[in-house]
Scaffold this active site. Structure first.
Site, PDB file in Angstrom:
ATOM      1  N   GLU A 129     -14.911   4.944   5.104  1.00  0.00           N
ATOM      2  CA  GLU A 129     -14.986   5.981   4.074  1.00  0.00           C
ATOM      3  C   GLU A 129     -14.354   5.477   2.780  1.00  0.00           C
ATOM      4  O   GLU A 129     -13.299   4.843   2.796  1.00  0.00           O
ATOM      5  CB  GLU A 129     -14.241   7.217   4.576  1.00  0.00           C
ATOM      6  CG  GLU A 129     -14.060   8.327   3.569  1.00  0.00           C
ATOM      7  CD  GLU A 129     -13.103   9.403   4.071  1.00  0.00           C
ATOM      8  OE1 GLU A 129     -13.021  10.457   3.415  1.00  0.00           O
ATOM      9  OE2 GLU A 129     -12.437   9.197   5.114  1.00  0.00           O
ATOM     10  N   ILE A 131     -12.351   6.539  -0.416  1.00  0.00           N
ATOM     11  CA  ILE A 131     -11.518   7.627  -0.923  1.00  0.00           C
ATOM     12  C   ILE A 131     -11.226   7.366  -2.391  1.00  0.00           C
ATOM     13  O   ILE A 131     -10.684   6.306  -2.751  1.00  0.00           O
ATOM     14  CB  ILE A 131     -10.205   7.747  -0.122  1.00  0.00           C
ATOM     15  CG1 ILE A 131     -10.503   8.101   1.342  1.00  0.00           C
ATOM     16  CG2 ILE A 131      -9.292   8.803  -0.742  1.00  0.00           C
ATOM     17  CD1 ILE A 131      -9.273   8.155   2.227  1.00  0.00           C
ATOM     18  N   ASP A 234       2.591  -1.455   8.480  1.00  0.00           N
ATOM     19  CA  ASP A 234       2.648  -2.360   7.323  1.00  0.00           C
ATOM     20  C   ASP A 234       2.724  -1.520   6.047  1.00  0.00           C
ATOM     21  O   ASP A 234       1.929  -1.684   5.131  1.00  0.00           O
ATOM     22  CB  ASP A 234       1.405  -3.253   7.309  1.00  0.00           C
ATOM     23  CG  ASP A 234       1.514  -4.400   6.306  1.00  0.00           C
ATOM     24  OD1 ASP A 234       2.626  -4.668   5.822  1.00  0.00           O
ATOM     25  OD2 ASP A 234       0.478  -5.011   5.994  1.00  0.00           O
TER      26      ASP A 234
END
Length: 330
Positions: A129, A131, A234
């Site tokens: 996706e 964003i 991370d």
């Protein structure tokens, strides 16, 4: 269990280096007009399973140093694509599983992964996706609260580890399920990095001092309650953003189930402030000894940066080791 695995189809190379407790089956596709395998599987997926009829533009997206990132604009919306022409799909497989696990918690926003695969000529890709990010990293207190909600929502019955090994940067990250956190963190995080430093640089000094630290590390966890929480793994400033509504978004994970405090191991370049920690600890209360353990989680990432980027990070790692040896062997 990861609820959204059905959204992802995985293609594996014959040299699959990552262990997995899951078995994936490749989806069966309807016959296509072209009999030959597409030389551009990213475009093929977008124009079939991605429900687009045309790709209107492709533009580079900056920020990464390991993979090439691009935005594909289509009449069905935009897709975010990362590619690596040298590494097989194992790295992106781990990323997709991590994104799916975080997405399932419905806590903090992450991009939904759609497809991981290999290029016919070598290398790999992940489609997810897209964003639209805002102009800032968003409200620190919202980030702290939502991150804590994710940690609280996703626990593991298998202990500490993850369904596959993955990478921290481009360094392998071993996620073999382990019942004891101290054993897991000592062996699969710190000792792995110490061995790598010895192998890469012949650095016996940091390796030997690291072994002294590991012998005494259990003392740092006295009175702490440790549960296996889902971690991004991370979390530094480059992997934190916000959407156009100002809601926090976290990207590029190196997920595993671990002690929630390990999530702050990149705090030296994440920019977490007081409002972040206050909001976080309202949801996930601070454990006894938090302050004395903070640097042990920084150490993993300093060692990894040393192994990835060279000697500029060695002194920070050695300083932490020396300080803990002085305290724990006193």
């Amino acid at each position: 269990m990861v609820a959204h695995l059905g959204l992802i189809s995985f293609s594996f190379s014959s040299s699959h280096l990552f262990h997995s407790s899951r078995q994936f089956s490749l989806p069966l596709h309807k016959p296509m007009a072209m009999a030959t395998l597409s030389t551009d599987p990213v475009r093929e997926w977008i124009l079939t399973e991605g429900k687009a009829t045309q790709i209107t533009g492709i533009s580079p997206v900056g920020g990464g140093c390991i993979n090439l990132a691009s935005r594909y604009n289509t009449d069905a919306g935009s897709f975010f694509v990362k590619t690596n022409r040298r590494i097989g799909p194992e790295m992106f497989e781990g990323e997709a599983l991590g994104l799916s696990a975080m997405y399932e918690t419905k806590s903090i926003r992450v991009p939904k992964p759609f497809k991981v695969g290999a290029f016919p000529t070598g290398g790999s890709y992940i489609i997810m996706e897209y964003i639209e990010v805002g102009s800032s990293r968003g409200d620190q207190s919202i980030l702290g609260r939502k991150l804590a909600e994710m940690h609280k929502a996703a626990k593991s019955e298998n202990g500490f580890g993850f369904h596959v090994d993955n990478t921290i940067g481009s360094t392998p990250q071993i996620n073999t399920w382990t019942s004891d956190w101290i054993e897991f963190y000592s062996e699969h995080r710190l000792n792995f990095q110490l061995k790598l430093a010895q192998q890469q640089y012949g650095d016996s000094a940091i390796y030997e001092k690291g072994q002294r630290l590991l012998k005494n590390i259990a003392a740092l966890f006295e009175d702490a309650t440790i549960e296996p929480c889902l971690l991004h793994g991370d979390l530094w400033s480059g992997n934190i953003s916000s959407d156009k509504n100002g809601e926090p978004v976290i990207l590029d994970p190196a997920c595993y189930y671990g002690h929630n405090e390990a999530e702050f191991g990149m705090s030296w370049c994440a920019g977490f402030g007081g409002s972040f920690y206050s909001a976080y600890f309202e949801v996930m209360p601070k454990q006894p000894g938090f302050e004395k353990r903070r640097d042990i989680y920084l150490l993993y990432h300093y060692l990894n940066h040393y192994n990835l980027f060279g000697s500029g990070y060695r002194s920070s790692a050695m300083s932490i080791i020396d300080d803990y040896i002085r305290i724990l062997e006193a």
